[in-house]
Design an enzyme around this catalytic site. Structure first.
Site, PDB file in Angstrom:
ATOM      1  N   HIS A 194      -9.708   1.120   4.700  1.00 30.51           N
ATOM      2  CA  HIS A 194      -8.453   1.287   5.445  1.00 30.51           C
ATOM      3  C   HIS A 194      -8.701   2.244   6.616  1.00 30.51           C
ATOM      4  CE1 HIS A 194      -4.378   2.504   6.436  1.00 30.51           C
ATOM      5  NE2 HIS A 194      -3.972   1.415   5.818  1.00 30.51           N
TER       6      HIS A 194
ATOM      7  N   GLU B 240      -5.672  -5.034  10.465  1.00 33.74           N
ATOM      8  CA  GLU B 240      -4.656  -4.006  10.671  1.00 33.74           C
ATOM      9  C   GLU B 240      -4.971  -3.242  11.947  1.00 33.74           C
ATOM     10  OE1 GLU B 240      -2.518  -2.808   6.855  1.00 33.74           O
ATOM     11  OE2 GLU B 240      -4.298  -1.583   6.984  1.00 33.74           O
TER      12      GLU B 240
ATOM     13  N   GLU C 106      -7.101   4.650   7.702  1.00 39.91           N
ATOM     14  CA  GLU C 106      -6.864   6.068   7.394  1.00 39.91           C
ATOM     15  C   GLU C 106      -8.074   6.666   6.689  1.00 39.91           C
ATOM     16  OE1 GLU C 106      -3.030   5.540   5.533  1.00 39.91           O
ATOM     17  OE2 GLU C 106      -2.187   5.070   7.507  1.00 39.91           O
TER      18      GLU C 106
ATOM     19  N   ASN D  28       0.874  -1.175   0.000  1.00 37.84           N
ATOM     20  CA  ASN D  28       0.000   0.000   0.000  1.00 37.84           C
ATOM     21  C   ASN D  28       0.911   1.226   0.000  1.00 37.84           C
ATOM     22  OD1 ASN D  28      -1.779   2.041   0.531  1.00 37.84           O
ATOM     23  ND2 ASN D  28      -2.391   1.304   2.574  1.00 37.84           N
TER      24      ASN D  28
ATOM     25  N   GLY E  93       2.145   2.212  10.757  1.00 35.48           N
ATOM     26  CA  GLY E  93       3.096   3.316  10.618  1.00 35.48           C
ATOM     27  C   GLY E  93       3.789   3.693  11.918  1.00 35.48           C
TER      28      GLY E  93
ATOM     29  N   SER F 203       3.125  -2.182  10.356  1.00 39.27           N
ATOM     30  CA  SER F 203       4.575  -2.197  10.599  1.00 39.27           C
ATOM     31  C   SER F 203       5.242  -3.521  10.240  1.00 39.27           C
ATOM     32  CB  SER F 203       4.882  -1.808  12.059  1.00 39.27           C
ATOM     33  OG  SER F 203       4.451  -0.482  12.303  1.00 39.27           O
TER      34      SER F 203
ATOM     35  N   LYS G 113       0.147   4.232  -0.320  1.00 38.60           N
ATOM     36  CA  LYS G 113      -0.520   5.402   0.263  1.00 38.60           C
ATOM     37  C   LYS G 113      -0.292   6.627  -0.636  1.00 38.60           C
ATOM     38  CE  LYS G 113      -0.305   3.218   4.726  1.00 38.60           C
ATOM     39  NZ  LYS G 113      -0.330   3.323   6.170  1.00 38.60           N
TER      40      LYS G 113
END
Ligand code: PGA
Length: 251
Positions: free
Chosen positions: A96, A166, A98, A9, A172, A211, A11
């Site tokens: 996701h 996730e 985010e 991904n 991250g 991560s 991003k």
């Protein structure tokens, strides 16, 4: 065990020169070491056509990072699933964290997007995962259970849909979930998929994300019910992404 899926991904990263260089490096890497995992990269919308052009005919598939729930129409700034398909995408990441956080996406929005993706011939990768606070309150299973129930439409598991676990606190942050956390949550998700979809829920791939890097991939990918990884930061470095793919157990 079936082949694992290692998905990158990217991003909101990558101008044309970066995307070209990354895609070329992946082509070169898989040519010299073919590996035994299925590979996917999800560049930003603006680079999908470029990356799909470079990767065409290779073993590396291309996907989007989101799509709209409608196939077309008055939705300024949005991208429809058939548009992704048209550019050469075969997959799309949906829900996701985010997007759930930054764009206030609800489970029902994600569910409609899954239907739109499937109608366009894309394989959806539906993300679920709890926040730090939810885990601290021991609510992680409840949260993920509700997300699965709300985000996955009828028939999800009968197709090629993929689920990605996730945990938000691991994305991250460099703070990877422990193997025990991953084992617990993947077993829980498998049981939920079987409860929701019966026999078909047995084979749905469940990726771990948060991560993942070249150093921890082998141990995470060996956890029971882990069917691959969704990789953010490390997918921007071709050598790391390929090392993660090489760490996948043989299917
Ligand atoms: P990360 O991101 O690997 O940088 O933690 C994973 C993701 O958000 O999919």
């Amino acid at each position: 065990m079936s082949r694992q899926l290692i998905a990158g991904n990217w991003k909101m990263n990558g101008l044309t020169a970066d995307a070209e260089a990354l895609a070329q490096a992946l082509i070169a890497g898989v040519a010299s070491a073919p590996g035994h995992a299925d590979l996917l990269v999800c560049p930003p919308f603006t680079q999908i056509a470029t990356v799909a052009g470079i990767l065409r005919g290779s073993v590396v598939a291309v996907g989007g990072q989101d799509c709209h729930m409608q196939p077309k129409g008055a939705h300024t700034g949005d991208i429809a699933a058939p548009m992704l398909r048209d550019l050469g995408a075969g997959f799309v990441i949906l829900g996701h964290s985010e997007r759930r956080q930054n764009h206030k996406e609800l489970d029902e929005t994600v569910r409609e997007k899954v239907l739109a993706a499937k109608a366009a011939g894309l394989i959806p990768i539906v993300c679920v995962g709890e926040t730090d606070d939810q885990r601290r309150d021991d609510g992680h299973e409840d949260v993920v259970g509700w997300q699965l129930k709300g985000s996955l439409p009828d028939g999800f598991a009968e197709g090629d849909g993929v689920v990605a676990y996730e945990p938000v606190w691991a994305i991250g942050t460099g703070r990877t979930a422990t193997e025990a956390d991953v084992a617990e949550m993947h077993a829980f998700i498998r049981a939920e998929l079987v409860r929701q979809f019966g026999e078909a829920g047995q084979t749905t791939r469940i990726l771990y994300g948060g991560s993942v890097n070249a150093g921890n991939a082998a141990s995470l990918l060996a956890v029971p019910e882990v069917g691959g990884a969704l990789v953010g930061g490390a997918s921007l470095k071709p050598e790391d992404f390929l090392a993660i793919a090489a760490a996948a157990p043989r299917g």
